[in-house]
Design a protein around this motif. Sequence first.
Motif, PDB file in Angstrom:
ATOM      1  N   HIS A  13       0.885  -1.165   0.000  1.00  0.00           N
ATOM      2  CA  HIS A  13       0.000   0.000   0.000  1.00  0.00           C
ATOM      3  C   HIS A  13       0.918   1.208   0.000  1.00  0.00           C
ATOM      4  N   ILE A  14       0.877   1.978  -1.059  1.00  0.00           N
ATOM      5  CA  ILE A  14       1.782   3.101  -1.250  1.00  0.00           C
ATOM      6  C   ILE A  14       0.975   4.382  -1.118  1.00  0.00           C
ATOM      7  N   VAL A  15       1.514   5.322  -0.345  1.00  0.00           N
ATOM      8  CA  VAL A  15       0.853   6.602  -0.120  1.00  0.00           C
ATOM      9  C   VAL A  15       1.717   7.692  -0.727  1.00  0.00           C
ATOM     10  N   GLY A  16       1.141   8.481  -1.622  1.00  0.00           N
ATOM     11  CA  GLY A  16       1.856   9.591  -2.237  1.00  0.00           C
ATOM     12  C   GLY A  16       1.388  10.908  -1.651  1.00  0.00           C
ATOM     13  N   PHE A  17       2.325  11.823  -1.424  1.00  0.00           N
ATOM     14  CA  PHE A  17       1.994  13.124  -0.844  1.00  0.00           C
ATOM     15  C   PHE A  17       2.780  14.209  -1.564  1.00  0.00           C
ATOM     16  N   PRO A  18       2.149  14.942  -2.479  1.00  0.00           N
ATOM     17  CA  PRO A  18       2.855  16.043  -3.129  1.00  0.00           C
ATOM     18  C   PRO A  18       3.013  17.187  -2.135  1.00  0.00           C
ATOM     19  N   ASN A  19       4.235  17.397  -1.638  1.00  0.00           N
ATOM     20  CA  ASN A  19       4.428  18.360  -0.560  1.00  0.00           C
ATOM     21  C   ASN A  19       4.442  19.807  -1.025  1.00  0.00           C
ATOM     22  N   LEU A  20       4.401  20.048  -2.320  1.00  0.00           N
ATOM     23  CA  LEU A  20       4.182  21.391  -2.836  1.00  0.00           C
ATOM     24  C   LEU A  20       2.862  21.386  -3.582  1.00  0.00           C
ATOM     25  N   ASN A  21       2.129  22.459  -3.469  1.00  0.00           N
ATOM     26  CA  ASN A  21       0.774  22.511  -4.018  1.00  0.00           C
ATOM     27  C   ASN A  21       0.781  22.945  -5.487  1.00  0.00           C
ATOM     28  N   PHE A  22       1.512  22.215  -6.302  1.00  0.00           N
ATOM     29  CA  PHE A  22       1.523  22.483  -7.734  1.00  0.00           C
ATOM     30  C   PHE A  22       0.843  21.311  -8.422  1.00  0.00           C
ATOM     31  N   ILE A  23       0.012  21.618  -9.406  1.00  0.00           N
ATOM     32  CA  ILE A  23      -0.715  20.562 -10.110  1.00  0.00           C
ATOM     33  C   ILE A  23       0.254  19.558 -10.719  1.00  0.00           C
ATOM     34  N   SER A  24       1.403  20.044 -11.218  1.00  0.00           N
ATOM     35  CA  SER A  24       2.363  19.135 -11.855  1.00  0.00           C
ATOM     36  C   SER A  24       2.868  18.083 -10.879  1.00  0.00           C
ATOM     37  N   HIS A  25       3.138  18.479  -9.622  1.00  0.00           N
ATOM     38  CA  HIS A  25       3.609  17.525  -8.622  1.00  0.00           C
ATOM     39  C   HIS A  25       2.541  16.472  -8.342  1.00  0.00           C
ATOM     40  N   SER A  26       1.307  16.934  -8.220  1.00  0.00           N
ATOM     41  CA  SER A  26       0.206  16.018  -7.945  1.00  0.00           C
ATOM     42  C   SER A  26       0.001  15.043  -9.100  1.00  0.00           C
ATOM     43  N   ARG A  27       0.108  15.551 -10.327  1.00  0.00           N
ATOM     44  CA  ARG A  27      -0.127  14.690 -11.485  1.00  0.00           C
ATOM     45  C   ARG A  27       0.974  13.660 -11.686  1.00  0.00           C
ATOM     46  N   VAL A  28       2.207  14.004 -11.353  1.00  0.00           N
ATOM     47  CA  VAL A  28       3.297  13.018 -11.457  1.00  0.00           C
ATOM     48  C   VAL A  28       3.020  11.856 -10.516  1.00  0.00           C
ATOM     49  N   LEU A  29       2.650  12.168  -9.270  1.00  0.00           N
ATOM     50  CA  LEU A  29       2.342  11.096  -8.325  1.00  0.00           C
ATOM     51  C   LEU A  29       1.095  10.330  -8.744  1.00  0.00           C
TER      52      LEU A  29
END
Length: 87
Positions: A13-29
């Motif tokens: 079970h893998i949990v991803g957390f984009p620690n900067l609020n940029f859409i690009s970071h969220s989309r990569v994860l």
Amino acid sequence: MQCIFVNLGVSSHIVGFPNLNFISHSRVLWKLGKELTTRGHRYTQLLGDCAKEKSLPDVNVTIFNTSVTSEHIEEIVISLGKAGMIK
């Protein structure tokens, strides 16, 4: 960006957390999470309630309450850039 791996035997079970609020970071994860689910893993992405996108297709999303706003995050990143701490 951070990922936490919880080993459950053959799959994790893998949990991803984009620690900067940029859409690009969220989309990569998000793309990483989608691929991991096709390989038999569980994936959950954590997003603060200040996130610009609050739902992502094909992955579990958990929203948490935070007093940090997008503006706070941008101010910190700009300050670190001006101080030469990030490029």
